[in-house]
Design a protein around this motif. Structure first.
Motif, short mmCIF file in Angstrom:
data_model
loop_
_atom_site.label_atom_id
_atom_site.label_comp_id
_atom_site.label_asym_id
_atom_site.label_seq_id
_atom_site.Cartn_x
_atom_site.Cartn_y
_atom_site.Cartn_z
N LEU A 116 0.36 -3.61 -8.18
CA LEU A 116 0.08 -2.45 -8.87
C LEU A 116 1.28 -1.68 -8.92
CD1 LEU A 116 -3.59 -1.74 -8.09
CD2 LEU A 116 -2.78 -2.49 -10.23
N PRO A 117 2.59 -1.78 -9.65
CA PRO A 117 3.57 -1.09 -9.39
C PRO A 117 3.39 0.35 -10.09
CG PRO A 117 3.80 -2.66 -11.21
CD PRO A 117 2.57 -3.12 -10.24
N GLY A 118 4.00 1.34 -9.62
CA GLY A 118 4.06 2.42 -10.01
C GLY A 118 2.74 3.46 -9.39
N VAL A 119 1.89 2.92 -8.63
CA VAL A 119 0.82 3.67 -8.12
C VAL A 119 1.32 4.34 -6.90
CG1 VAL A 119 -1.61 3.44 -6.97
CG2 VAL A 119 -1.13 2.15 -9.14
N GLU A 120 0.89 5.64 -6.69
CA GLU A 120 1.32 6.36 -5.59
C GLU A 120 -0.09 5.93 -4.49
OE1 GLU A 120 0.95 10.89 -4.41
OE2 GLU A 120 1.97 10.23 -6.07
N TRP A 121 0.35 5.92 -3.51
CA TRP A 121 -0.46 5.44 -1.95
C TRP A 121 -0.79 6.56 -1.11
CZ3 TRP A 121 -3.77 1.38 -3.04
CH2 TRP A 121 -3.22 0.62 -4.19
N GLY A 178 -7.11 -2.52 1.19
CA GLY A 178 -6.38 -3.23 0.37
C GLY A 178 -4.99 -2.78 -0.09
N ARG A 179 -4.44 -1.75 0.70
CA ARG A 179 -3.07 -1.27 -0.10
C ARG A 179 -1.96 -2.39 0.25
NH1 ARG A 179 0.13 4.21 2.21
NH2 ARG A 179 1.98 3.45 1.03
N HIS A 180 -2.02 -3.09 1.10
CA HIS A 180 -0.83 -4.00 1.44
C HIS A 180 -0.76 -5.17 0.41
CE1 HIS A 180 2.15 -6.60 3.69
NE2 HIS A 180 1.09 -7.71 3.43
N GLU A 181 -1.84 -5.69 -0.16
CA GLU A 181 -1.96 -6.55 -1.26
C GLU A 181 -1.72 -5.76 -2.45
OE1 GLU A 181 -2.07 -9.98 -0.92
OE2 GLU A 181 -2.07 -9.53 1.13
N ALA A 182 -2.41 -4.74 -2.60
CA ALA A 182 -2.34 -4.16 -3.96
C ALA A 182 -1.06 -3.45 -4.17
CB ALA A 182 -3.28 -2.83 -3.80
N GLU A 183 -0.34 -3.13 -3.33
CA GLU A 183 1.24 -2.61 -3.64
C GLU A 183 2.02 -3.52 -4.36
OE1 GLU A 183 2.50 0.76 -0.58
OE2 GLU A 183 2.58 -1.36 0.13
N LYS A 184 1.74 -4.84 -4.08
CA LYS A 184 2.35 -5.94 -4.91
C LYS A 184 1.96 -6.20 -6.34
CE LYS A 184 2.10 -8.43 -0.35
NZ LYS A 184 1.40 -9.64 0.26
N ASP A 197 -8.40 -10.87 -8.94
CA ASP A 197 -9.29 -10.36 -10.24
C ASP A 197 -10.13 -9.16 -10.10
OD1 ASP A 197 -9.07 -12.67 -12.63
OD2 ASP A 197 -9.30 -13.93 -10.60
N ALA A 198 -9.83 -8.28 -9.32
CA ALA A 198 -10.18 -7.01 -9.13
C ALA A 198 -10.18 -6.34 -10.38
CB ALA A 198 -9.38 -6.22 -7.82
N PRO A 199 -11.33 -5.54 -10.68
CA PRO A 199 -11.21 -4.64 -11.91
C PRO A 199 -9.84 -3.55 -12.01
CG PRO A 199 -13.39 -5.04 -11.33
CD PRO A 199 -12.61 -5.54 -10.15
N ALA A 200 -9.38 -3.30 -10.92
CA ALA A 200 -8.44 -2.49 -10.67
C ALA A 200 -7.19 -3.00 -11.14
CB ALA A 200 -8.15 -1.99 -9.09
N LEU A 201 -7.00 -4.33 -11.51
CA LEU A 201 -5.88 -4.97 -11.98
C LEU A 201 -5.85 -4.79 -13.45
CD1 LEU A 201 -5.56 -8.29 -9.73
CD2 LEU A 201 -4.45 -5.92 -9.35
N ASP A 202 -6.90 -4.50 -14.07
CA ASP A 202 -7.16 -4.18 -15.31
C ASP A 202 -6.95 -2.79 -15.83
OD1 ASP A 202 -7.42 -6.88 -16.99
OD2 ASP A 202 -9.05 -7.17 -15.60
#
Length: 447
Positions: free
Chosen positions: A366-371, A358-364, A334-339
């Motif tokens: 937030l598709p299309g985001v460049e890290w 957070g990258r490992h979890e976030a990559e799953k 429920d991180a604000p980033a997901l909205d």
């Protein structure tokens, strides 16, 4: 003493490690064979400062072990802690108690009727769950000698070990004197440092946990709405927060404006309490409003970014600092980033991000985001810098260097980690939350 902890998620793993640090022989149990194998190798599946060292120390001392064998762990244990997940149930928002009840049934089958055992709900559970756990165990093993207790956790991600070792209070709900004695013995190290111990009924203990979290969520939502008003009238929300926080009846904590609360607790616990209150015919209108406001706030934050970029982000590059719901964790729940980030992508933006953990979890999620490998890499060539998580390393970034690496010097700081004057002196058009409108047009473009 010897205990078993069922579940090696955030609460179970931290609690098990900390109890072992108290000198208690602790066995942590999980159905996930892969997770147990990692833990046996010393690999920690969650990000929590200091937890790896604590686990390693107590595992080497023989006080902390990990297994998938629940019956063996439960046999001979003085207490068995249920620390499994209670996510929001799809469809109605109630807490999903299926994991709790399944654990209760398995524990019941493993109990030795010749041994007295305290079954402790450590998971966050609605009022009445402890009674149902007792019913399940009694039905499965009528001859078992046991009591059920509630012992809610009050651990903040990022400082959980300190919260366990030096808590504001310990809450224990049970109707049994024998269970109280066992729980007192387990928490004896905290008695020695005069930690307040609140002994109460099962139902009261269960409600204390939800009431605490929903109150804090309401406090965050309150200051967020005050921040919006500050922007309209030219006031500074940080001074307002300081002015009211110095009142001991209010307190200064949880008065930091931002894009809305998230995480593993507040969103699901506020919703679960709302549903419980509705079921009992005693609705909590304040919390219903808090849930609604917070959901809308997270969704509205993308519009702030778009407005700061001149009304459109189509074809623009947004560099994002932080995606986890708070610093010092890798938790994306429920991180604000997901909205916010998907909304910006839907509006045509290209998004690059950096997060220290957070990258490992976030990559799953937030598709299309460049890290990027660091903060400066995330902002290279960006038309806008967006701060979503207040990691300490972001506070000391060289704003002059950031401006030079960016295509357009627009800085949207949704956590207010920068000083407006410093940002403006570096040439940024600075946008923050709840502080007077000081946005200035940048002088020229960055090279």
């Amino acid at each position: 003493m010897r205990i078993a902890v069922i579940g090696t998620g955030y609460v179970g793993l931290v609690s098990g490690a900390c109890f072992s640090e108290f000198g208690v022989e602790t066995i942590c149990v999980d159905k996930d064979q892969g997770k147990i194998e990692r833990l046996l190798k010393g690999e920690i599946p969650i990000y929590e400062p200091g937890l790896d060292a604590l686990v390693e120390k107590n595992a080497k001392a023989g006080r902390l072990s990990f297994t998938t064998d629940l019956p063996a762990a439960v046999a001979g244990a003085d207490a068995v802690f249920i620390a499994v997940g209670t996510p929001s149930r799809r469809g109605d928002g109630h807490a999903d108690l299926s994991y709790v009840y399944a654990a209760a049934a398995e524990i019941a089958a493993a109990l030795d009727p010749d041994d007295y055992t305290v079954i402790v709900t450590k998971s966050t559970v609605p009022v009445g769950t402890g009674r149902e756990v007792a019913r399940i165990i009694r039905k499965t093993r009528p001859e078992a000698d046991f009591d059920v207790a509630s012992n809610p956790e009050f651990l903040r991600e990022g400082s959980a070990i300190e919260d366990f070792m030096r808590p504001d209070r310990v809450v224990i709900g049970t109707d049994s004197d024998r269970a109280r004695q066992v729980m007192r013995a387990l928490y004896r190290p905290l008695f020695l440092i005069e930690t307040p111990m609140v002994f109460t009924s099962l139902e009261t203990s269960e409600l204390i946990k939800y009431a605490a979290n929903t109150f804090l969520a309401a406090k965050i939502t309150f200051i967020n709405e005050v921040a919006d008003l500050c922007e309209k009238v030219g006031a500074d929300v940080h001074d307002v927060a300081k002015g009211i926080g110095l009142d001991n009846r209010i307190g200064k904590k949880f008065l930091h404006p931002g894009p809305g609360y998230g995480g593993s607790c507040f969103p699901k616990d506020t919703l679960a309490l709302v549903k419980t209150a509705q079921d009992y015919g005693s609705p909590l209108r304040i919390i219903e409003t808090v849930v609604d406001i917070n959901d809308k706030r997270k969704k509205a934050m993308a519009e702030r970014v778009i407005a700061a970029c001149g009304g459109s982000v189509a074809g623009k590059r947004i560099g994002v600092l932080g995606v986890t719901f708070k610093p010092n964790t890798d938790d994306m729940r429920d991180a604000p980033a997901l909205d916010i980030l998907p909304a910006l992508q839907a509006a045509g933006a290209m998004v690059a991000a950096y997060d220290p953990a957070g990258r490992h979890e976030a990559e799953k999620l937030l598709p299309g985001v460049e890290w990027a490998a660091d903060a400066y890499g995330a902002l290279e060539g960006a038309d806008c810098a967006l701060v979503l998580t207040e990691w300490n390393e972001f506070r000391m970034l060289n704003l002059g260097r950031l401006r030079k690496t960016m295509n357009s010097p627009v800085l949207v700081d949704l956590r207010n980690i920068f000083n407006p004057e410093d940002a403006e002196m570096a040439g940024f058009a600075y946008h923050c939350v709840g502080r007077p409108g000081r946005v200035k047009k940048p002088k020229g473009e960055a090279h």
